[in-house]
Enzyme design. Sequence first.
Site, mmCIF file in Angstrom:
data_model
loop_
_atom_site.group_PDB
_atom_site.id
_atom_site.type_symbol
_atom_site.label_atom_id
_atom_site.label_comp_id
_atom_site.label_asym_id
_atom_site.label_seq_id
_atom_site.Cartn_x
_atom_site.Cartn_y
_atom_site.Cartn_z
ATOM 1 N N TYR A 123 -5.378 2.210 29.290
ATOM 2 C CA TYR A 123 -6.545 1.846 30.337
ATOM 3 C C TYR A 123 -6.474 2.841 31.434
ATOM 4 O O TYR A 123 -7.164 2.463 32.406
ATOM 5 C CB TYR A 123 -6.185 0.375 30.674
ATOM 6 N N LYS A 170 5.791 -0.910 20.594
ATOM 7 C CA LYS A 170 5.886 -0.139 19.203
ATOM 8 C C LYS A 170 6.524 1.133 19.481
ATOM 9 O O LYS A 170 6.254 2.171 19.203
ATOM 10 C CB LYS A 170 4.375 0.107 19.020
ATOM 11 N N ASP A 203 3.446 -5.395 15.850
ATOM 12 C CA ASP A 203 2.910 -5.952 14.614
ATOM 13 C C ASP A 203 3.590 -7.164 14.179
ATOM 14 O O ASP A 203 2.782 -8.254 13.710
ATOM 15 C CB ASP A 203 2.762 -4.862 13.242
ATOM 16 N N ASP A 227 -3.574 -7.074 26.400
ATOM 17 C CA ASP A 227 -5.308 -7.564 26.196
ATOM 18 C C ASP A 227 -5.252 -8.142 24.740
ATOM 19 O O ASP A 227 -5.930 -9.202 24.853
ATOM 20 C CB ASP A 227 -5.889 -6.456 26.346
ATOM 21 N N ASP A 231 -5.816 -12.584 23.538
ATOM 22 C CA ASP A 231 -6.860 -13.445 22.857
ATOM 23 C C ASP A 231 -6.327 -14.055 21.521
ATOM 24 O O ASP A 231 -6.740 -15.158 21.208
ATOM 25 C CB ASP A 231 -8.088 -12.406 22.446
HETATM 26 MG MG MG Z 1 -9.387 -9.106 26.913
#
Ligand code: MG
Length: 332
Positions: A123, A170, A203, A227, A231
């Site tokens: 980001y 990862k 994963d 992020d 969700d």
């Molecule tokens: Mg988000």
Amino acid sequence: MRDVTLVRGDGIGPEVVTATMQVLEAAGAKLHWIEFKAGLNAVSEGKAVLPPDLLESFEHTGVCFKGPVTTPVGAGFSSVNVALRRRFELFANLRPVYNLPNVRSRFDNVDLVIVRENTEGLYSGLEHEVVPGVVESLKIATEKASTRIAKFAFDYASRLGRRKINVIHKANILKLSDGLFLRCARDVARNYPGVQFADTIVDNACMQLVMNPQQFDVLLLENLYGDIVSDLCAGLVGGLGLVAGANLGERHAMFEAVHGSAPDIAGKGIANPTAVMIAGEMMLRHLEQREAADRLRGALLAVYADGQHLTGDVGGKAGTEEFTKAVLSRLR
Ligand code: MG
Ligand code: NAI
């Protein structure tokens, strides 16, 4: 009265934030709102995407209550949300995920906390086209930010009596960037013998989360994984209408829902304001207005326990207004 910088946002933002402001007031919160527009709303008034007076206000108040702000996909201006988090070094994004009564969901007894590094990773916004058809996006990891977020997570876990931190990474593939994140977390963990430490490759962590989420307690993740996994975790307990987050820095804090502007349901009066209300509760705790926070939480839980005025996303029939009225009726 405590000055709070306010951004209602766009899409469902104004609906759910306005509902929350009523509830905060009825709960006895002592807040003085100083409102600004941002993103599309600011641009349509001929202002900057992130207006300087908003930044000045937040600099001064130290606290921002924020509705979702749309970020155009693929092109257009870069994210207001990401810009605010980086500018005020709101390095820790703390997102508690837990079941609410009467919400149909895949699992019971989920009680986990996401700690997301909020300032770097992919980001950083450093993207460019190398030659036509080839682009490069830089993933930044620094020892400073990785150590800072790990310390935050362990301090948080010790303070709240959480038993275990799981760093999600990862590092098998991204040996340098995620390798650094993992190493810093491991180094910090040595200073906290009272908190268990584990690491899981991202994963596998996703599979574990959707099969057996109760095994997790505190999850520590870099920005992008945080992020995405946020969700996913919201989905474990009934969806994005229910999960809120605090963006915390040394001197500034910003409170918002995990969800975005939900353009598919904006303006229909059906959005669930719970996530933003919980963000409000978190803000009150941050401001040490504990009594109002407890009242708000009690009212929300009572409305869920009653189950008669829940919104469509969690299986009810109510709209935003009916749900909000039900919460207000428990506060008056
Ligand atoms: Mg988000
Ligand atoms: P979204 O989170 O806005 O919506 C995803 C799905 O969840 C949609 O089907 C939506 O209807 C549903 N949903 C979300 N919140 C809900 C609520 N309170 N009640 C009931 N249903 C709800 O994600 P999407 O569509 O990917 O993003 C829309 C815009 O929001 C994008 O421009 C994105 O950049 C922005 N966004 C902004 C955030 C922020 O301001 N912090 C965070 C996430 C996205």
